[in-house]
Design an enzyme around this catalytic site. Structure first.
Site, PDB file in Angstrom:
ATOM      1  N   LYS A   1      27.603  -7.407  -7.255  1.00 52.99           N
ATOM      2  CA  LYS A   1      27.316  -8.450  -6.257  1.00 52.99           C
ATOM      3  C   LYS A   1      26.695  -9.640  -6.974  1.00 52.99           C
ATOM      4  O   LYS A   1      25.917  -9.455  -7.901  1.00 52.99           O
ATOM      5  CB  LYS A   1      26.305  -7.904  -5.228  1.00 52.99           C
ATOM      6  CG  LYS A   1      26.839  -6.752  -4.400  1.00 52.99           C
ATOM      7  CD  LYS A   1      25.701  -5.932  -3.791  1.00 52.99           C
ATOM      8  CE  LYS A   1      25.080  -5.019  -4.821  1.00 52.99           C
ATOM      9  NZ  LYS A   1      23.902  -4.271  -4.329  1.00 52.99           N
TER      10      LYS A   1
ATOM     11  N   ASP B   1      28.035 -16.293  -4.940  1.00 52.95           N
ATOM     12  CA  ASP B   1      29.144 -16.442  -5.890  1.00 52.95           C
ATOM     13  C   ASP B   1      30.140 -15.282  -5.872  1.00 52.95           C
ATOM     14  O   ASP B   1      30.983 -15.180  -6.784  1.00 52.95           O
ATOM     15  CB  ASP B   1      28.598 -16.663  -7.310  1.00 52.95           C
ATOM     16  CG  ASP B   1      27.885 -17.991  -7.422  1.00 52.95           C
ATOM     17  OD1 ASP B   1      28.258 -18.919  -6.679  1.00 52.95           O
ATOM     18  OD2 ASP B   1      26.939 -18.101  -8.226  1.00 52.95           O
TER      19      ASP B   1
ATOM     20  N   ALA C   1      20.189  -8.330   1.904  1.00 50.53           N
ATOM     21  CA  ALA C   1      21.587  -8.758   1.683  1.00 50.53           C
ATOM     22  C   ALA C   1      22.342  -7.685   0.896  1.00 50.53           C
ATOM     23  O   ALA C   1      23.415  -7.213   1.317  1.00 50.53           O
ATOM     24  CB  ALA C   1      21.623 -10.084   0.933  1.00 50.53           C
TER      25      ALA C   1
ATOM     26  N   GLY D   1      25.392 -12.699  -5.112  1.00 51.34           N
ATOM     27  CA  GLY D   1      24.953 -13.635  -4.074  1.00 51.34           C
ATOM     28  C   GLY D   1      26.107 -14.428  -3.485  1.00 51.34           C
ATOM     29  O   GLY D   1      27.174 -13.869  -3.180  1.00 51.34           O
TER      30      GLY D   1
ATOM     31  N   TRP E   1       0.886  -1.165   0.000  1.00 52.97           N
ATOM     32  CA  TRP E   1       0.000   0.000   0.000  1.00 52.97           C
ATOM     33  C   TRP E   1       0.928   1.219   0.000  1.00 52.97           C
ATOM     34  O   TRP E   1       1.364   1.688   1.053  1.00 52.97           O
ATOM     35  CB  TRP E   1      -0.875   0.035   1.260  1.00 52.97           C
ATOM     36  CG  TRP E   1      -1.841  -1.094   1.369  1.00 52.97           C
ATOM     37  CD1 TRP E   1      -3.134  -1.100   0.974  1.00 52.97           C
ATOM     38  CD2 TRP E   1      -1.597  -2.414   1.914  1.00 52.97           C
ATOM     39  NE1 TRP E   1      -3.722  -2.322   1.240  1.00 52.97           N
ATOM     40  CE2 TRP E   1      -2.799  -3.136   1.802  1.00 52.97           C
ATOM     41  CE3 TRP E   1      -0.467  -3.050   2.476  1.00 52.97           C
ATOM     42  CZ2 TRP E   1      -2.917  -4.460   2.250  1.00 52.97           C
ATOM     43  CZ3 TRP E   1      -0.578  -4.352   2.913  1.00 52.97           C
ATOM     44  CH2 TRP E   1      -1.793  -5.038   2.786  1.00 52.97           C
TER      45      TRP E   1
ATOM     46  N   ASP F   1      21.437  -4.541   0.285  1.00 51.26           N
ATOM     47  CA  ASP F   1      21.424  -3.233   0.959  1.00 51.26           C
ATOM     48  C   ASP F   1      22.485  -3.177   2.057  1.00 51.26           C
ATOM     49  O   ASP F   1      23.168  -2.157   2.228  1.00 51.26           O
ATOM     50  CB  ASP F   1      20.048  -2.963   1.595  1.00 51.26           C
ATOM     51  CG  ASP F   1      18.904  -3.099   0.596  1.00 51.26           C
ATOM     52  OD1 ASP F   1      19.144  -2.871  -0.600  1.00 51.26           O
ATOM     53  OD2 ASP F   1      17.786  -3.434   1.029  1.00 51.26           O
TER      54      ASP F   1
HETATM   55  P1  ADP Z   1      20.727  -8.616  -3.613  1.00 50.94           P
HETATM   56  O1  ADP Z   1      20.224  -8.895  -2.225  1.00 50.94           O
HETATM   57  O2  ADP Z   1      20.740  -7.159  -3.940  1.00 50.94           O
HETATM   58  O3  ADP Z   1      20.093  -9.471  -4.671  1.00 50.94           O
HETATM   59  P2  ADP Z   1      23.025 -10.394  -3.605  1.00 50.94           P
HETATM   60  O4  ADP Z   1      22.081 -11.556  -3.569  1.00 50.94           O
HETATM   61  O5  ADP Z   1      24.040 -10.383  -4.667  1.00 50.94           O
HETATM   62  O6  ADP Z   1      22.270  -8.981  -3.618  1.00 50.94           O
HETATM   63  O7  ADP Z   1      23.734 -10.354  -2.180  1.00 50.94           O
HETATM   64  C1  ADP Z   1      24.500  -9.280  -1.743  1.00 50.94           C
HETATM   65  C2  ADP Z   1      25.685  -9.783  -0.975  1.00 50.94           C
HETATM   66  O8  ADP Z   1      25.230 -10.559   0.143  1.00 50.94           O
HETATM   67  C3  ADP Z   1      26.582 -10.700  -1.774  1.00 50.94           C
HETATM   68  O9  ADP Z   1      27.571  -9.937  -2.478  1.00 50.94           O
HETATM   69  C4  ADP Z   1      27.191 -11.572  -0.697  1.00 50.94           C
HETATM   70  O10 ADP Z   1      28.300 -10.906  -0.107  1.00 50.94           O
HETATM   71  C5  ADP Z   1      26.084 -11.659   0.354  1.00 50.94           C
HETATM   72  N1  ADP Z   1      25.289 -12.889   0.183  1.00 50.94           N
HETATM   73  C6  ADP Z   1      24.062 -13.009  -0.378  1.00 50.94           C
HETATM   74  N2  ADP Z   1      23.651 -14.291  -0.373  1.00 50.94           N
HETATM   75  C7  ADP Z   1      24.633 -15.002   0.219  1.00 50.94           C
HETATM   76  C8  ADP Z   1      24.826 -16.390   0.536  1.00 50.94           C
HETATM   77  N3  ADP Z   1      23.910 -17.325   0.239  1.00 50.94           N
HETATM   78  N4  ADP Z   1      25.970 -16.750   1.152  1.00 50.94           N
HETATM   79  C9  ADP Z   1      26.910 -15.828   1.463  1.00 50.94           C
HETATM   80  N5  ADP Z   1      26.792 -14.510   1.200  1.00 50.94           N
HETATM   81  C10 ADP Z   1      25.676 -14.101   0.580  1.00 50.94           C
END
Ligand code: ADP
Length: 292
Positions: A214, A218, A245, A216, A91, A247
């Protein structure tokens, strides 16, 4: 925004969150006390807006750049859980934050008073075209004066009226920034980037000096000061909630970089903070749980 989540059957828990607020929260947690972190937005004159201001102050986030608008209220979203899957109801069509750039003088003062500016694709998406232009021109002024202007494209197609507008405005946001912090998954999906290199190349071609991609679990690829570096993500025992994550990574990265001026070290630090954040519930994880 106001966040409602399930506390128990028939009982909702209220919190406050939102992408730029989350980043301000983590920057505040990671910066020494001689830095101030201010949140520039618009709120209403209702009780919920008062509570938000009190919450920001309690968290050490400055509120002098928050414009209060008569008759308005904050946006709200609710997280619903069904069979372990989260879904969101919003909302926010009429939220005060949509007016955050409507007073150009107020916005200019807020940005001129800062050494570092951070905004996102969500910030741009919620503004009218005219207000987005106001924000972009202030960001360009800040960049031209040598300030660090950081931008996370944070691509949310639902917030845009169409792909062309989204692509064009996010690219303008990047052009107005000196540092862009995209998430590769979003960039691949919505800009069609075939590789992290392609994402870096696209933003560099827009005149962005530094790009931190970024990806995740990887890891992170930095193209910073003309040098490319890869930093692995931290290993996480159990991912509990990935909200915030990216942010938290952004807030921690900028905070560390402002003090250390070492981008790879800042990415390693931010990866540690983000790893703690995904190991806990909720968008705003308390400082004592971040290991900073
Ligand atoms: P967003 O939340 O914007 O999609 P990401 O998924 O790339 O961004 O995550 C941001 C950062 O959080 C990554 O660069 C990594 O350092 C950390 N992160 C996110 N997911 C994981 C995970 N499963 N294991 C370890 N670190 C993570």
């Amino acid at each position: 925004m106001v966040e409602l989540s399930q506390a128990a059957a028939g009982l909702l828990r209220k919190g406050f969150a939102g992408d730029t607020l989350n980043t301000a929260w983590y920057a505040r947690a990671c910066l020494p006390g001689d830095w101030s972190v201010d949140y520039c937005t618009a709120l209403g004159d209702d009780a919920m807006s008062d509570e938000m201001v009190a919450f920001f102050n309690e968290a050490g986030i400055g509120t002098t750049s928050i414009r209060r608008i008569k008759g308005k209220a904050p946006g709200l979203y609710m997280i619903s859980l069904k069979d372990g899957e989260r879904s969101f109801s919003y909302w926010r069509d009429n939220s005060a934050a949509r007016q955050l750039a409507a007073d150009a003088d107020f916005l200019r003062q807020a940005i001129e008073g800062a050494d570092v500016v951070y905004f996102s694709g969500i910030t741009l998406a919620i503004l009218s075209r005219d207000d987005a232009d106001t924000l972009l021109s202030e960001a360009r002024r800040a960049k031209a004066s040598g300030k660090l202007v950081a931008f996370d494209p944070n691509i949310r197609p639902r917030l845009w009226s169409g792909y062309d507008e989204m692509h064009a405005t996010i690219s303008e946001g990047a052009r107005a920034a000196s540092l862009v912090l995209p998430s590769f998954e979003d960039e691949a999906l919505h800009f069609g980037d075939v590789s992290i290199e392609a994402t870096i190349h696209r933003y560099r071609a827009l005149g962005v000096r530094d790009v931190v991609v970024k990806n995740g679990a990887d890891g992170i690829t930095l193209d910073f000061d003309g040098e490319e570096t890869f930093v692995p993500a931290e290993r996480v025992e159990q991912v509990v909630d990935t909200t915030s994550a990216g942010d938290s990574f952004n807030g921690a990265f900028i905070a560390h970089y402002l003090e250390a001026k070492d981008a790879p070290a800042s990415a390693r630090f931010a990866a540690k903070v983000a790893a703690r954040v995904v190991s806990e519930h909720g968008a705003l994880v308390a400082k004592d749980k971040l290991g900073v």
